[in-house]
Design an enzyme around this catalytic site. Sequence first.
Site, PDB file in Angstrom:
ATOM      1  N   GLY A 190      52.049 -42.610  28.575  1.00 11.48           N
ATOM      2  CA  GLY A 190      51.494 -42.548  29.924  1.00 11.48           C
ATOM      3  C   GLY A 190      50.509 -41.396  30.021  1.00 11.48           C
ATOM      4  O   GLY A 190      49.987 -40.929  28.998  1.00 11.48           O
ATOM      5  N   ASP A 192      49.217 -37.612  32.325  1.00 13.32           N
ATOM      6  CA  ASP A 192      49.712 -36.263  32.591  1.00 13.32           C
ATOM      7  C   ASP A 192      50.902 -36.271  33.549  1.00 13.32           C
ATOM      8  O   ASP A 192      51.757 -35.388  33.496  1.00 13.32           O
ATOM      9  CB  ASP A 192      48.585 -35.400  33.166  1.00 13.32           C
ATOM     10  CG  ASP A 192      47.498 -35.140  32.131  1.00 13.32           C
ATOM     11  OD1 ASP A 192      47.821 -35.086  30.934  1.00 13.32           O
ATOM     12  OD2 ASP A 192      46.321 -35.023  32.527  1.00 13.32           O
ATOM     13  N   ARG A 305      39.006 -43.216  40.170  1.00 12.88           N
ATOM     14  CA  ARG A 305      39.220 -42.593  41.484  1.00 12.88           C
ATOM     15  C   ARG A 305      38.847 -41.114  41.497  1.00 12.88           C
ATOM     16  O   ARG A 305      38.433 -40.582  42.511  1.00 12.88           O
ATOM     17  CB  ARG A 305      40.671 -42.794  41.945  1.00 12.88           C
ATOM     18  CG  ARG A 305      41.733 -42.045  41.127  1.00 12.88           C
ATOM     19  CD  ARG A 305      43.135 -42.501  41.515  1.00 12.88           C
ATOM     20  NE  ARG A 305      44.211 -41.793  40.849  1.00 12.88           N
ATOM     21  CZ  ARG A 305      44.661 -42.086  39.627  1.00 12.88           C
ATOM     22  NH1 ARG A 305      44.118 -43.067  38.943  1.00 12.88           N
ATOM     23  NH2 ARG A 305      45.664 -41.394  39.106  1.00 12.88           N
ATOM     24  N   ASP A 546      48.865 -29.854  38.075  1.00  8.73           N
ATOM     25  CA  ASP A 546      48.832 -30.877  37.015  1.00  8.73           C
ATOM     26  C   ASP A 546      48.773 -32.282  37.591  1.00  8.73           C
ATOM     27  O   ASP A 546      49.452 -33.210  37.119  1.00  8.73           O
ATOM     28  CB  ASP A 546      50.059 -30.757  36.093  1.00  8.73           C
ATOM     29  CG  ASP A 546      49.984 -29.537  35.199  1.00  8.73           C
ATOM     30  OD1 ASP A 546      49.005 -28.771  35.299  1.00  8.73           O
ATOM     31  OD2 ASP A 546      50.912 -29.341  34.399  1.00  8.73           O
TER      32      ASP A 546
HETATM   33  C1  LIG Z   1      27.524 -33.256  37.576  1.00  9.09           C
HETATM   34  C2  LIG Z   1      28.760 -33.678  36.858  1.00  9.09           C
HETATM   35  C3  LIG Z   1      29.900 -32.787  37.100  1.00  9.09           C
HETATM   36  C4  LIG Z   1      31.108 -33.212  36.350  1.00  9.09           C
HETATM   37  C5  LIG Z   1      32.187 -32.212  36.515  1.00  9.09           C
HETATM   38  C6  LIG Z   1      33.363 -32.517  35.723  1.00  9.09           C
HETATM   39  C7  LIG Z   1      34.393 -31.466  35.877  1.00  9.09           C
HETATM   40  C8  LIG Z   1      35.616 -31.913  35.220  1.00  9.09           C
HETATM   41  C9  LIG Z   1      36.684 -30.895  35.236  1.00  9.09           C
HETATM   42  C10 LIG Z   1      37.953 -31.543  34.818  1.00  9.09           C
HETATM   43  C11 LIG Z   1      39.076 -30.614  34.961  1.00  9.09           C
HETATM   44  C12 LIG Z   1      40.349 -31.320  34.666  1.00  9.09           C
HETATM   45  C13 LIG Z   1      41.486 -30.409  34.855  1.00  9.09           C
HETATM   46  C14 LIG Z   1      42.749 -31.123  34.572  1.00  9.09           C
HETATM   47  C15 LIG Z   1      43.596 -31.474  35.461  1.00  9.09           C
HETATM   48  C16 LIG Z   1      44.847 -32.208  35.150  1.00  9.09           C
HETATM   49  O1  LIG Z   1      45.895 -31.308  35.002  1.00  9.09           O
HETATM   50  C17 LIG Z   1      45.197 -33.153  36.274  1.00  9.09           C
HETATM   51  C18 LIG Z   1      46.322 -34.063  35.829  1.00  9.09           C
HETATM   52  O2  LIG Z   1      45.836 -35.090  35.047  1.00  9.09           O
HETATM   53  N1  LIG Z   1      44.086 -33.961  36.622  1.00  9.09           N
HETATM   54  C19 LIG Z   1      43.592 -33.945  37.837  1.00  9.09           C
HETATM   55  O3  LIG Z   1      44.037 -33.286  38.720  1.00  9.09           O
HETATM   56  C20 LIG Z   1      42.382 -34.785  38.053  1.00  9.09           C
HETATM   57  C21 LIG Z   1      41.256 -33.909  38.474  1.00  9.09           C
HETATM   58  C22 LIG Z   1      39.995 -34.583  38.182  1.00  9.09           C
HETATM   59  C23 LIG Z   1      38.844 -33.757  38.632  1.00  9.09           C
HETATM   60  C24 LIG Z   1      37.612 -34.546  38.456  1.00  9.09           C
HETATM   61  C25 LIG Z   1      36.468 -33.876  39.074  1.00  9.09           C
HETATM   62  C26 LIG Z   1      35.256 -34.724  38.995  1.00  9.09           C
HETATM   63  C27 LIG Z   1      34.144 -34.001  39.646  1.00  9.09           C
HETATM   64  C28 LIG Z   1      32.942 -34.839  39.764  1.00  9.09           C
HETATM   65  C29 LIG Z   1      31.935 -34.094  40.595  1.00  9.09           C
HETATM   66  C30 LIG Z   1      30.685 -34.836  40.629  1.00  9.09           C
HETATM   67  C31 LIG Z   1      29.671 -34.166  41.480  1.00  9.09           C
HETATM   68  C32 LIG Z   1      28.461 -35.051  41.519  1.00  9.09           C
HETATM   69  C33 LIG Z   1      27.565 -34.680  42.612  1.00  9.09           C
HETATM   70  C34 LIG Z   1      26.502 -35.642  42.830  1.00  9.09           C
HETATM   71  N1  LIG Z   2      57.555 -47.415  37.006  1.00 13.22           N
HETATM   72  C1  LIG Z   2      56.869 -46.568  37.764  1.00 13.22           C
HETATM   73  N2  LIG Z   2      56.449 -46.914  38.995  1.00 13.22           N
HETATM   74  C2  LIG Z   2      55.713 -46.077  39.747  1.00 13.22           C
HETATM   75  N3  LIG Z   2      55.361 -44.831  39.361  1.00 13.22           N
HETATM   76  C3  LIG Z   2      55.741 -44.435  38.140  1.00 13.22           C
HETATM   77  C4  LIG Z   2      56.515 -45.272  37.287  1.00 13.22           C
HETATM   78  N4  LIG Z   2      56.744 -44.602  36.137  1.00 13.22           N
HETATM   79  C5  LIG Z   2      56.154 -43.393  36.275  1.00 13.22           C
HETATM   80  N5  LIG Z   2      55.562 -43.285  37.464  1.00 13.22           N
HETATM   81  C6  LIG Z   2      54.775 -42.165  38.030  1.00 13.22           C
HETATM   82  O1  LIG Z   2      53.398 -42.494  37.945  1.00 13.22           O
HETATM   83  C7  LIG Z   2      52.622 -41.307  37.932  1.00 13.22           C
HETATM   84  C8  LIG Z   2      51.331 -41.484  37.148  1.00 13.22           C
HETATM   85  O2  LIG Z   2      51.648 -41.851  35.867  1.00 13.22           O
HETATM   86  P1  LIG Z   2      50.849 -41.465  34.568  1.00 13.22           P
HETATM   87  O3  LIG Z   2      50.716 -40.033  34.466  1.00 13.22           O
HETATM   88  O4  LIG Z   2      51.512 -42.150  33.422  1.00 13.22           O
HETATM   89  O5  LIG Z   2      49.467 -42.199  34.724  1.00 13.22           O
HETATM   90  P2  LIG Z   2      48.082 -41.901  35.385  1.00 13.22           P
HETATM   91  O6  LIG Z   2      47.900 -42.864  36.478  1.00 13.22           O
HETATM   92  O7  LIG Z   2      47.085 -42.011  34.364  1.00 13.22           O
HETATM   93  O8  LIG Z   2      48.122 -40.482  35.843  1.00 13.22           O
HETATM   94  P3  LIG Z   2      47.372 -39.152  35.345  1.00 13.22           P
HETATM   95  O9  LIG Z   2      46.180 -39.052  36.205  1.00 13.22           O
HETATM   96  O10 LIG Z   2      48.420 -38.164  35.671  1.00 13.22           O
HETATM   97  O11 LIG Z   2      47.037 -39.196  33.899  1.00 13.22           O
HETATM   98  C9  LIG Z   2      53.521 -40.265  37.341  1.00 13.22           C
HETATM   99  O12 LIG Z   2      53.517 -39.140  38.165  1.00 13.22           O
HETATM  100  C10 LIG Z   2      54.908 -40.886  37.254  1.00 13.22           C
HETATM  101  O13 LIG Z   2      55.869 -40.059  37.890  1.00 13.22           O
END
Ligand SMILES: CCCCCCCCCCCCC/C=C/[C@@H](O)[C@H](CO)NC(=O)CCCCCCCCCCCCCCC
Ligand SMILES: Nc1ncnc2c1ncn2[C@@H]1O[C@H](COP(=O)(O)OP(=O)(O)OP(=O)(O)O)[C@@H](O)[C@H]1O
Length: 596
Positions: A190, A192, A305, A546
């Site tokens: 799966g 994070d 998303r 996270d």
């Molecule tokens: C111009 C391009 C800019 C791109 C910027 C990219 C920045 C990416 C930074 C990624 C940091 C990830 C940190 C990790 C977090 C994980 O523990 C956690 C669990 O899976 N993920 C999220 O919370 C999910 C968090 C996801 C965050 C995604 C942020 C995306 C930002 C996009 C901004 C676009 C601005 C464009 C303006 C026109």
């Molecule tokens: N059978 C289930 N039905 C619904 N939710 C579940 C099930 N099993 C696990 N989950 C929950 O789904 C959430 C998301 O799962 P997972 O991390 O595997 O995938 P993801 O959608 O890619 O998320 P991430 O963005 O964290 O990588 C977890 O927080 C977990 O607790």
Amino acid sequence: MEINTLKVESSLWIGNKRYRAALSAWYFSWTELDKKNREKKTVSVRVSEVIGVEDGRVEIQPQKKVEDTDRDFTLFYVKRSGRGSGQGVLWSLGRTQFSCPSRDLRDQWVTQVRTALKTHSPARPHRLLVFINPFGGKRRGKQIFHSLVAPLFELAGISSHVVVTERANQARDHILKKDLTGFDGVVCVGGDGMFSELLHGVIGRTQQEAGLSEHDPSGVLQPCDLHIGIIPAGSTDCVCFATVGVNDPVTSALHIIIGDSQPLDVCAVHHQSSLVRYSVSLVGYGFYGDVLAESERHRWMGPLRYDYSGCMMYLCNRSYQGTVQFLLADPGLSSPRDKTRCLSGCRVCSESTERLFPLSDSCSLYSDKLSQYSDQSEGEWMSVSGRFKCISLTCMSSSCPKSPLGLSPSAHLADGTGDLILVRDTNALGFLTYLHRHTTSQDQFDLPFVEVHRVKAVKFTLPPGEDSGEAEKYERSEQNTEEEEEEAVMEHPDKPCVHESSKSGSLQHLACTAKERGAPGKRKTSDFLCGLCCSKPPAVSVWNCDGEILPHTEISCRVHGQLVRLYARGIEDEARAVGLCEDSRDCKGKCVLHSR
Ligand SMILES: CCCCCCCCCCCCC/C=C/[C@@H](O)[C@H](CO)NC(=O)CCCCCCCCCCCCCCC
Ligand SMILES: Nc1ncnc2c1ncn2[C@@H]1O[C@H](COP(=O)(O)OP(=O)(O)OP(=O)(O)O)[C@@H](O)[C@H]1O
Ligand SMILES: [Ca+2]
């Protein structure tokens, strides 16, 4: 055949070519010989990276096929096959079929290789508890496990008990409550979120068994013996990416099989005197909290998303007030701006192991588990107040496919510290520059509104008077948008949009009056963005831990060095893995990974 305790050697055939094959405690190697017995090319496989050996001519991909010939045996091993999309090295299953002059010799080779595996690669798991989230990421968890991972586990003689989850937190509760006797490790298929379930289960279970409370913010926690494996099948797969260097199910399965072991720092997040959650990657307030909260409303979009919500929240151009207090780590050991990378065999992390567990030796790593804090003086707390676009604390680089070097490229997986990144309020272009640098090799800390500190602990408080109505308040303010908007139109039809009047608002295209925006019911789709951003922006954001939204705003965080262990080895430097770069620090930037 020559056999002694350390060396086995004989002539073998691969197809119609003759080889001299040799097995030592460390390597299985075979050298091609020409007709005059002159040596040509040699291939060497580390014993620690042999996956298995089978009688006959065996294939396991795409389907298992066995031709049980008397004089043949098949060796399976780790093969490095390039860099993939990440910083690490992609692994695949290597396979070589050897023919022996006699059946007797074949049996001796097979027995000797199996003995070498038992003796010289003893940390391999035999029994694993596997949790598959059928809904994670692109919903391919079951398929990934059964088609790519299970055949490898079977080949390596690993028996796995598989649980396909039916609800969130099932994996965590299983680990906390069920009998785990006989399991060497737990594995999630799966993202994070699933990893986080295993993390909470394993840490909670270990503390229960040690009779320790998880709620004391300054308490010492017992490091966990049960290893965690991650088969990436999620949306971000940040933990896998940052600890292996690629998010590839086969690479991760092979690391699990050979029993790799990577310690990992864990940040415990408390609110007053109770534990809220653990984090290994991002504890983030402001932008990353808002992106997560917004993304939860668009789960149906799958992994996209985050990009959608990221764009939305970027355009909203929000910032938040608060005070961040932090306890600096020893600056003599490393720095978040020293331009190094934490790679497999990292010196900073190895020295931390010695510091955190001073009396440990290779046989009993945790022999003095609790001594890690006994001689630690707390140090001095620093404080920064102001208005921030985002506040991020990360115990590792948090590299992921979106950001190959991560939130803090020089952070270490297992040094007992986290990197605190404070991004002060700035204009939209400045913040875009900051975000964009996450996708390139430009230094995202080299901006006047960004500061980064290597820390052991962090506390966050809201400004006086801003009651900590906590995360529900944020949710309410988001949900009430439509009612509030309606009121705004009725009462103050010419009231300007917040961005128009905002000092830093360079988003002039969003400037509009309430009347121009129209009442929510009558709004066109193109007005959606103004609806999202122009309602009174919340004064308080939420914490993203996270990928989970925390229910509290005022929190304290403490990094627990090397609290858990993963079946991984950190990011392998490709050049080093193939023998070009012997020392990750002394390659003088010649290899790809150190040329940043
Ligand atoms: C111009 C391009 C800019 C791109 C910027 C990219 C920045 C990416 C930074 C990624 C940091 C990830 C940190 C990790 C977090 C994980 O523990 C956690 C669990 O899976 N993920 C999220 O919370 C999910 C968090 C996801 C965050 C995604 C942020 C995306 C930002 C996009 C901004 C676009 C601005 C464009 C303006 C026109
Ligand atoms: N059978 C289930 N039905 C619904 N939710 C579940 C099930 N099993 C696990 N989950 C929950 O789904 C959430 C998301 O799962 P997972 O991390 O595997 O995938 P993801 O959608 O890619 O998320 P991430 O963005 O964290 O990588 C977890 O927080 C977990 O607790
Ligand atoms: Ca760390």
